[in-house]
Design a protein around this motif. Structure first.
Motif, PDB file in Angstrom:
ATOM      1  N   LEU A 161       0.973  -1.297  -0.010  1.00  0.00           N
ATOM      2  CA  LEU A 161       0.044   0.003   0.111  1.00  0.00           C
ATOM      3  C   LEU A 161       0.957   1.279   0.212  1.00  0.00           C
ATOM      4  O   LEU A 161       2.093   1.311   0.292  1.00  0.00           O
ATOM      5  N   TYR A 162       0.452   2.393  -0.669  1.00  0.00           N
ATOM      6  CA  TYR A 162       1.090   3.598  -0.620  1.00  0.00           C
ATOM      7  C   TYR A 162       1.351   3.924   0.721  1.00  0.00           C
ATOM      8  O   TYR A 162       2.681   4.650   0.988  1.00  0.00           O
ATOM      9  N   SER A 163       0.705   3.913   1.800  1.00  0.00           N
ATOM     10  CA  SER A 163       0.885   4.029   3.320  1.00  0.00           C
ATOM     11  C   SER A 163      -0.122   3.288   4.205  1.00  0.00           C
ATOM     12  O   SER A 163      -0.962   2.695   3.620  1.00  0.00           O
ATOM     13  N   PRO A 164       0.364   3.141   5.307  1.00  0.00           N
ATOM     14  CA  PRO A 164      -0.524   2.230   6.326  1.00  0.00           C
ATOM     15  C   PRO A 164      -1.737   3.230   6.699  1.00  0.00           C
ATOM     16  O   PRO A 164      -2.259   2.740   7.613  1.00  0.00           O
ATOM     17  N   TYR A 165      -1.976   4.399   6.436  1.00  0.00           N
ATOM     18  CA  TYR A 165      -2.950   5.359   6.957  1.00  0.00           C
ATOM     19  C   TYR A 165      -3.908   5.489   5.822  1.00  0.00           C
ATOM     20  O   TYR A 165      -3.773   6.175   4.940  1.00  0.00           O
ATOM     21  N   PRO A 166      -5.042   4.857   6.160  1.00  0.00           N
ATOM     22  CA  PRO A 166      -6.268   4.716   5.182  1.00  0.00           C
ATOM     23  C   PRO A 166      -6.745   6.335   4.933  1.00  0.00           C
ATOM     24  O   PRO A 166      -7.145   6.674   3.610  1.00  0.00           O
ATOM     25  N   GLY A 167      -6.829   7.166   5.774  1.00  0.00           N
ATOM     26  CA  GLY A 167      -7.192   8.420   5.765  1.00  0.00           C
ATOM     27  C   GLY A 167      -6.228   9.311   4.782  1.00  0.00           C
ATOM     28  O   GLY A 167      -6.559  10.237   4.391  1.00  0.00           O
ATOM     29  N   PHE A 168      -4.982   8.670   4.821  1.00  0.00           N
ATOM     30  CA  PHE A 168      -3.993   9.516   4.069  1.00  0.00           C
ATOM     31  C   PHE A 168      -4.145   9.255   2.557  1.00  0.00           C
ATOM     32  O   PHE A 168      -4.090   9.986   1.535  1.00  0.00           O
ATOM     33  N   SER A 169      -4.243   7.971   2.363  1.00  0.00           N
ATOM     34  CA  SER A 169      -3.823   7.158   1.000  1.00  0.00           C
ATOM     35  C   SER A 169      -4.804   6.159   0.510  1.00  0.00           C
ATOM     36  O   SER A 169      -4.758   5.662  -0.622  1.00  0.00           O
ATOM     37  N   GLY A 170      -5.797   6.058   1.436  1.00  0.00           N
ATOM     38  CA  GLY A 170      -6.740   5.065   1.018  1.00  0.00           C
ATOM     39  C   GLY A 170      -6.331   3.432   0.916  1.00  0.00           C
ATOM     40  O   GLY A 170      -5.162   3.056   1.599  1.00  0.00           O
ATOM     41  N   THR A 216      -0.407  16.458 -11.795  1.00  0.00           N
ATOM     42  CA  THR A 216       0.747  15.778 -10.546  1.00  0.00           C
ATOM     43  C   THR A 216       0.427  14.377 -10.781  1.00  0.00           C
ATOM     44  O   THR A 216      -0.629  13.806 -10.964  1.00  0.00           O
ATOM     45  N   PHE A 217       1.443  13.613 -10.598  1.00  0.00           N
ATOM     46  CA  PHE A 217       1.583  12.374 -10.571  1.00  0.00           C
ATOM     47  C   PHE A 217       2.005  11.765  -9.163  1.00  0.00           C
ATOM     48  O   PHE A 217       2.831  12.385  -8.835  1.00  0.00           O
ATOM     49  N   GLY A 218       1.610  10.646  -8.716  1.00  0.00           N
ATOM     50  CA  GLY A 218       2.117   9.971  -7.714  1.00  0.00           C
ATOM     51  C   GLY A 218       1.604  10.318  -6.541  1.00  0.00           C
ATOM     52  O   GLY A 218       2.070  10.360  -5.358  1.00  0.00           O
ATOM     53  N   ASN A 219       0.233  10.874  -6.354  1.00  0.00           N
ATOM     54  CA  ASN A 219      -0.053  11.313  -5.035  1.00  0.00           C
ATOM     55  C   ASN A 219      -0.889  10.347  -4.124  1.00  0.00           C
ATOM     56  O   ASN A 219      -1.119   9.523  -4.678  1.00  0.00           O
ATOM     57  N   PRO A 220      -0.948  10.612  -2.949  1.00  0.00           N
ATOM     58  CA  PRO A 220      -1.282   9.635  -1.956  1.00  0.00           C
ATOM     59  C   PRO A 220      -2.940   9.590  -2.309  1.00  0.00           C
ATOM     60  O   PRO A 220      -3.460   8.438  -2.132  1.00  0.00           O
ATOM     61  N   GLU A 221      -3.726  10.590  -2.578  1.00  0.00           N
ATOM     62  CA  GLU A 221      -4.932  10.631  -2.850  1.00  0.00           C
ATOM     63  C   GLU A 221      -5.365   9.813  -4.080  1.00  0.00           C
ATOM     64  O   GLU A 221      -6.507   8.957  -3.991  1.00  0.00           O
ATOM     65  N   ASP A 222      -4.599   9.893  -5.191  1.00  0.00           N
ATOM     66  CA  ASP A 222      -4.826   9.255  -6.475  1.00  0.00           C
ATOM     67  C   ASP A 222      -3.444   9.467  -7.200  1.00  0.00           C
ATOM     68  O   ASP A 222      -2.839  10.521  -7.157  1.00  0.00           O
ATOM     69  N   PHE A 223      -3.498   8.561  -8.175  1.00  0.00           N
ATOM     70  CA  PHE A 223      -2.027   8.540  -8.736  1.00  0.00           C
ATOM     71  C   PHE A 223      -2.038   9.863  -9.873  1.00  0.00           C
ATOM     72  O   PHE A 223      -0.955  10.437  -9.846  1.00  0.00           O
ATOM     73  N   TYR A 224      -3.080  10.036 -10.299  1.00  0.00           N
ATOM     74  CA  TYR A 224      -3.125  11.207 -11.279  1.00  0.00           C
ATOM     75  C   TYR A 224      -4.173  12.157 -10.758  1.00  0.00           C
ATOM     76  O   TYR A 224      -5.339  11.869 -10.832  1.00  0.00           O
ATOM     77  N   LEU A 225      -3.704  13.399 -10.575  1.00  0.00           N
ATOM     78  CA  LEU A 225      -4.561  14.567 -10.431  1.00  0.00           C
ATOM     79  C   LEU A 225      -4.368  15.464 -11.378  1.00  0.00           C
ATOM     80  O   LEU A 225      -3.064  15.808 -11.786  1.00  0.00           O
ATOM     81  N   TYR A 226      -5.201  16.259 -11.794  1.00  0.00           N
ATOM     82  CA  TYR A 226      -5.314  17.419 -12.810  1.00  0.00           C
ATOM     83  C   TYR A 226      -6.172  18.396 -12.599  1.00  0.00           C
ATOM     84  O   TYR A 226      -7.232  18.350 -11.851  1.00  0.00           O
ATOM     85  N   LYS A 242     -10.088  15.688  -4.618  1.00  0.00           N
ATOM     86  CA  LYS A 242      -9.816  14.406  -4.029  1.00  0.00           C
ATOM     87  C   LYS A 242      -8.626  14.816  -2.944  1.00  0.00           C
ATOM     88  O   LYS A 242      -8.295  13.867  -2.144  1.00  0.00           O
ATOM     89  N   PHE A 243      -8.288  15.923  -2.905  1.00  0.00           N
ATOM     90  CA  PHE A 243      -7.069  16.297  -1.747  1.00  0.00           C
ATOM     91  C   PHE A 243      -7.656  16.004  -0.563  1.00  0.00           C
ATOM     92  O   PHE A 243      -8.723  16.373  -0.085  1.00  0.00           O
ATOM     93  N   ASN A 244      -6.697  15.215   0.104  1.00  0.00           N
ATOM     94  CA  ASN A 244      -7.071  14.734   1.669  1.00  0.00           C
ATOM     95  C   ASN A 244      -6.475  15.936   2.744  1.00  0.00           C
ATOM     96  O   ASN A 244      -6.785  15.932   3.886  1.00  0.00           O
ATOM     97  N   PHE A 245      -5.508  16.608   2.173  1.00  0.00           N
ATOM     98  CA  PHE A 245      -4.882  17.668   2.977  1.00  0.00           C
ATOM     99  C   PHE A 245      -4.288  18.914   2.090  1.00  0.00           C
ATOM    100  O   PHE A 245      -4.260  18.677   0.754  1.00  0.00           O
ATOM    101  N   THR A 246      -4.151  20.116   2.632  1.00  0.00           N
ATOM    102  CA  THR A 246      -3.919  21.150   1.833  1.00  0.00           C
ATOM    103  C   THR A 246      -2.373  21.480   2.082  1.00  0.00           C
ATOM    104  O   THR A 246      -1.744  22.243   1.257  1.00  0.00           O
ATOM    105  N   GLN A 247      -1.839  21.132   3.078  1.00  0.00           N
ATOM    106  CA  GLN A 247      -0.368  21.160   3.515  1.00  0.00           C
ATOM    107  C   GLN A 247       0.270  20.240   4.138  1.00  0.00           C
ATOM    108  O   GLN A 247      -0.510  19.554   5.056  1.00  0.00           O
ATOM    109  N   ASP A 248       1.350  19.650   3.691  1.00  0.00           N
ATOM    110  CA  ASP A 248       1.856  18.472   4.236  1.00  0.00           C
ATOM    111  C   ASP A 248       2.243  18.760   5.852  1.00  0.00           C
ATOM    112  O   ASP A 248       2.551  19.786   6.129  1.00  0.00           O
ATOM    113  N   GLN A 249       2.274  17.669   6.569  1.00  0.00           N
ATOM    114  CA  GLN A 249       2.740  17.853   7.917  1.00  0.00           C
ATOM    115  C   GLN A 249       4.069  17.721   8.382  1.00  0.00           C
ATOM    116  O   GLN A 249       4.494  17.450   9.410  1.00  0.00           O
ATOM    117  N   ALA A 250       4.882  17.259   7.052  1.00  0.00           N
ATOM    118  CA  ALA A 250       6.382  17.093   7.263  1.00  0.00           C
ATOM    119  C   ALA A 250       7.156  18.523   8.201  1.00  0.00           C
ATOM    120  O   ALA A 250       6.770  19.634   7.616  1.00  0.00           O
TER     121      ALA A 250
END
Length: 703
Positions: A97-106, A441-451, A483-491
């Motif tokens: 999976l993309y990440s272990p957090y369903p809320g981040f990347s489903g 943009t490619f490779g996003n946590p919400e979806d591979f392809y966003l436009y 589809k954005f789950n967040f507007t600013q990353d938490q890094a």
């Protein structure tokens, strides 16, 4: 031991080729013809899982999709130079999976991007094989990171490939690492990618276990079909998809060519079936049929006897309809005619001057000795072309054994008399325009392809051709940014958030003000141009700035600098600002090196939006079609840890002339960028106008 194996392979292939000198690289005697090098699963020329030293034809671009059970690969392979091949790739790992957090990347599966590069060191000759060195997945998180040195030799319809690989390609360790014999530092390979990925880990190159691998590719008598067999050096125990079962080191495959498509099928590891498809075209050869008016044929003598008989309005109309030149001013004497204006149709200067010269030769009397064409931008003169009328007519009428129209005219900087005679009229007034945009943009946590797609509505008022007020409205028509789950990353970031909150600016509102600014520019000295501007300069910043550019006509080098004081715009209201302010600017060098044909290198040295200091290096390659492919990277005093994921700012772009899609010649270009990861370091201000673009006609590159 490995050296003996390589020598044995080389002797074997040369022995097969010996005595075939008359047929070397000519397989007509086999009653077949080659279809060119084929791709491997990961993209790039190769067999199935393994690369080879082979290259494509310069300008070849191959877009590929392959499916290997655990993995799916999307890749694009470009032969940038005859000796350099590059591949960009996205990998979909089905088992993770993309990440272990369903809320981040489903439930999206893991995606990873990678970059490969291969360089040919020696071209194949009668006795010697082709020798190349390659670097795989060297700029990402290292899913398939490896290096290899390869030999390839053609013997009739058979291509024989022998390679040595390290990293992913050398995990079986079926041979000792020869570099380890030279230095103990090469015996062990540091584990895992360093830091936040995205940077080149030179310290791992050619280190650790090594393997010999290779195989053959057979061109069958049936032209579309090629057969492949390979022995690989990877044991798949450390794969990102998990340890994969490998029943055999031998892989088998076939590639079938149909028009511009290649279809492939393979049997790997003794237990896995794979398939793929790729589309092939050449960036040099792309063209579009045009229905322009034919070039004017010249009569033996002009029908106009004196300058007083010239119908200037008619000539200007012909210049527009047949040569794409809008005349804004003119200076006419018995012996010289000077036309000032803008070329709007022909991006090839030689084509434009050829058409204009034929019209002037038909519409002007024989007494006129020189035609002078002054290209302008607004009312700012850019470059002048002086045509020797009699010599042009001689060449255009094919009165020489080898016609050379280009030899009848010269390009030069604006002369004093040209500037003194320039009296532009009707340079004030309103202007409007409309452009389309596509953000992807490619490779996003919400979806591979966003436009996001829509139109840019441009408009403004020009006061005198040099001073204007201009603005752009951005209208979103369709997108999936919802589809954005967040507007600013938490890094965590030690840098100001100068770009990482970009999602706030591109979502939630369908109409936004991209820019609104006051602008002035002019030629201030020989070869020197200047501009100043102020207002809302881009979607995220507003302020004031200025630029100087020194650009000699048809020179291989230009340089200048820009300086800007800007404040971050609010994403909640188009007219408000946040508190963040910064002084940013760069010294800019543009260089077309003679040893790299049709190539431009740009250096921007200075301070960026996050107040970090460094340099951006941009390498652009132009192909005969006018398409430009470029890559850039920014290196600043921000460390990889401070920067975050990706380690530093980098990206690629494709610039495409509009007239590749139209039946009429036209100027203008569209750009498709790809920035794998963009954070806050190495981020420049996106200025609405740059002098290098407005003075493009002085030393054209992206024609």
């Amino acid at each position: 031991m490995p050296i003996k194996w390589l020598i044995a392979a080389y002797v074997f292939t040369c022995t097969l080729a010996y005595g075939q000198e008359d047929n070397y690289n000519n397989i007509d005697e086999w009653n077949i013809s080659p279809v060119g090098s084929s791709l491997m699963v990961h993209g790039g020329t190769g067999l199935i899982q393994t690369p080879t030293s082979r290259m494509l034809a310069e300008g070849d671009l191959r877009v590929s999709y392959t499916d290997n059970d655990e993995y799916r690969f999307w890749s694009a392979t470009l032969q940038l130079f005859p000796w350099m091949q590059a591949t960009v790739r996205y990998t979909d790992t089905r088992t993770r999976l993309y990440s272990p957090y369903p809320g981040f990347s489903g439930d999206q599966t893991l995606k990873d991007k990678g970059i490969d590069a291969k360089f040919r060191l020696f071209k194949e000759s009668y006795y010697m094989p082709e020798l190349s060195v390659g670097f795989r997945d060297f700029g990402g998180t290292g899913f398939f990171e490896s290096e290899f040195i390869g030999l390839s030799k053609q013997v009739g319809p058979v291509n024989v490939h022998v390679n040595m690989g390290w990293g992913y390609l050398g995990t079986s360790g079926n041979v000792s690492n020869p570099f380890c014999d030279a230095s103990d530092s090469f015996c062990d390979r540091p584990g895992g990618f360093t830091g936040n990925g995205g940077k080149i880990d030179y310290q791992r190159f050619f280190k650790g276990s090594a393997s010999l691998f290779g195989g053959i590719e057979y061109q069958t008598p049936w032209e579309p079909l090629r057969l492949k067999v390979e022995y690989e050096g990877n044991n798949y125990v450390n794969d990102r998809a998990g340890a994969l079962e490998q029943d055999s080191n031998w892989n088998f495959g076939a590639a079938y060519r149909w028009n511009n498509f290649d279809f492939s099928v393979n049997y790997q590891r003794g237990n896995t079936i794979g398939f793929g498809i790729n589309y092939n075209f050449n960036l040099h050869k792309l063209s579009q049929l045009k229905f322009d008016k034919p070039k004017r044929e010249l009569a033996a003598k002009s029908n106009v006897s004196s300058i007083d008989d010239v119908n200037l309005a008619r000539m200007n109309l012909y210049l527009y309809t047949e040569a794409g030149f809008i005349t804004t001013s003119s200076d006419i004497t018995d012996e010289q005619v000077t036309l000032y204006g803008q070329q709007i149709s022909y991006r090839d200067n030689d084509e434009a001057i050829d058409r204009m010269g034929r019209i002037m030769a038909s519409e002007l009397p024989e007494s006129v000795k020189d035609y002078k064409v002054v290209n302008t931008n607004g009312s700012v003169p850019i470059v002048e072309t002086v045509v020797d009328a009699s010599e042009f007519k001689r060449q255009a009428r094919y009165e020489t054994t080898e016609p050379n129209l280009k030899g009848s005219y010269k390009r030069q900087d604006l002369q004093a008399e040209t500037l003194a005679s320039y009296d532009p009229v009707n340079t004030s007034g309103f202007f409007t325009g409309i452009e389309t945009f596509w953000i992807q943009t490619f490779g996003n946590p919400e979806d591979f392809y966003l436009y996001q797609a829509g139109v840019l509505l441009n408009g403004g008022y020009s006061f005198n051709g040099k001073t204007s007020v201009a603005g752009t409205l951005k209208v979103n028509l369709f997108e999936n940014f919802d589809k954005f789950n967040f507007t600013q990353d938490q890094a965590n970031s030690t840098l100001p958030r100068v770009r990482t909150n970009v999602r706030e600016y591109v979502s939630d509102r369908n109409i936004t003000m991209e820019n609104l600014y006051l602008h002035w520019n002019d030629r201030v000295a020989p070869n020197l141009y200047a501009q100043v501007y102020g207002g809302y300069l881009e979607a995220m910043y507003g302020g004031v700035g200025g630029e100087l550019l020194y650009r000699p006509v048809d020179s291989s080098i230009a340089f200048g600098f820009d300086i800007n004081y800007v404040q971050q715009r609010s994403y909640e209201n188009d007219f408000e600002f946040f508190d963040y302010k910064v002084l940013t600017g760069h010294a800019n060098i543009y260089w077309k090196p003679s040893f790299l044909p049709d190539t431009q290198v740009t250096f921007n040295i200075g301070q960026y939006l996050a107040k970090d200091k460094g340099v951006t290096v941009d390498l652009a390659k132009r192909f005969d079609s006018g398409i430009v492919v470029g890559a850039f990277a920014s290196f600043t005093n921000v460390s990889a840890d401070e920067y975050g994921e990706g380690s530093f700012t980098k990206g690629f772009y494709l610039s495409i002339p509009f007239d590749l899609f139209s039946l009429k010649s036209s100027k203008g270009r569209g750009q498709l960028p790809w920035i794998p990861i963009a954070r806050d370091g190495g981020q420049p201000l996106i200025r609405p106008i740059t002098l290098y673009n407005t003075t493009e006609e002085r030393s054209p590159f992206s024609r």
